[in-house]
Scaffold this motif. Structure first.
Motif, PDB file in Angstrom:
ATOM      1  N   CYS A  16      -5.021 -10.542 -12.757  1.00  0.00           N
ATOM      2  CA  CYS A  16      -3.634 -10.661 -12.044  1.00  0.00           C
ATOM      3  C   CYS A  16      -3.816 -11.632 -11.032  1.00  0.00           C
ATOM      4  N   ASP A  17      -4.869 -11.797 -10.365  1.00  0.00           N
ATOM      5  CA  ASP A  17      -5.059 -12.841  -9.168  1.00  0.00           C
ATOM      6  C   ASP A  17      -5.093 -14.211  -9.633  1.00  0.00           C
ATOM      7  N   ARG A  18      -6.095 -14.560 -10.791  1.00  0.00           N
ATOM      8  CA  ARG A  18      -6.187 -15.672 -11.504  1.00  0.00           C
ATOM      9  C   ARG A  18      -4.587 -16.233 -11.822  1.00  0.00           C
ATOM     10  N   LEU A  19      -3.948 -15.275 -12.655  1.00  0.00           N
ATOM     11  CA  LEU A  19      -2.801 -15.506 -13.075  1.00  0.00           C
ATOM     12  C   LEU A  19      -1.849 -15.934 -12.082  1.00  0.00           C
ATOM     13  N   ARG A  20      -1.767 -15.295 -10.575  1.00  0.00           N
ATOM     14  CA  ARG A  20      -0.959 -15.668  -9.591  1.00  0.00           C
ATOM     15  C   ARG A  20      -1.314 -17.299  -9.144  1.00  0.00           C
ATOM     16  N   ARG A  21      -2.577 -17.429  -9.166  1.00  0.00           N
ATOM     17  CA  ARG A  21      -3.100 -18.718  -8.706  1.00  0.00           C
ATOM     18  C   ARG A  21      -2.727 -19.698  -9.698  1.00  0.00           C
ATOM     19  N   ASP A  22      -2.772 -19.589 -10.788  1.00  0.00           N
ATOM     20  CA  ASP A  22      -2.436 -20.721 -11.879  1.00  0.00           C
ATOM     21  C   ASP A  22      -0.861 -20.866 -12.015  1.00  0.00           C
TER      22      ASP A  22
END
Length: 141
Positions: A16-22
């Motif tokens: 979820c955090d990687r998706l948010r950053r991307d």
């Protein structure tokens, strides 16, 4: 020909955090292409089995480079009526060993008009203005 990766069986906090950053990076690129700025990217309503919500705010940059915030503008006008300073918007204070950030004033809530979010998780809370003034005076943050 590119093939899509299979969807994950479940979401994880890390994914979820990687998706948010991307997503934030992609949105920044699109906004900058049009001379705009973006803020947000907060994740909410997380269900690790199905999905989550994410929100962004896009706007025309003001002179200071920030995005216009109606909550901040209202706070700056109303703050003196509640014993606060316009510059208190966004300040943090500590109570019960938790850190809170001032995010708004709602004059339609006469008993608890000050809105703050808990820094740890972004959850919203309402406070009496006298308490917030005291917390700010006792706070070193």
């Amino acid at each position: 020909m590119s093939s899509k990766p299979p969807p994950p069986r479940n979401l994880t906090p890390g994914l979820c955090d990687r998706l948010r950053r991307d997503m934030m990076k992609a949105c920044l690129n699109v906004a900058e292409t049009h001379g705009l700025i973006i803020e947000g990217g907060e994740i909410s309503d997380i269900n690790l089995r199905h999905g989550f919500d994410i929100s962004f705010r896009v706007g025309i940059p003001m002179e200071d480079g920030a995005i216009y915030s109606p909550d901040k503008a209202m706070f700056e006008v109303l703050a003196p009526h509640f014993g606060l300073e316009p510059s208190d918007y966004g300040r943090t204070f500590r109570t019960r060993d938790e850190l809170f950030r001032i995010v708004a004033i709602n004059p339609n809530r006469p008993k608890y008009p000050i809105s703050a979010e808990r820094v740890a998780d972004g959850r919203g809370f309402k406070f009496h203005p006298d308490n917030v003034v005291m917390y700010l005076q006792n706070s070193n943050t």
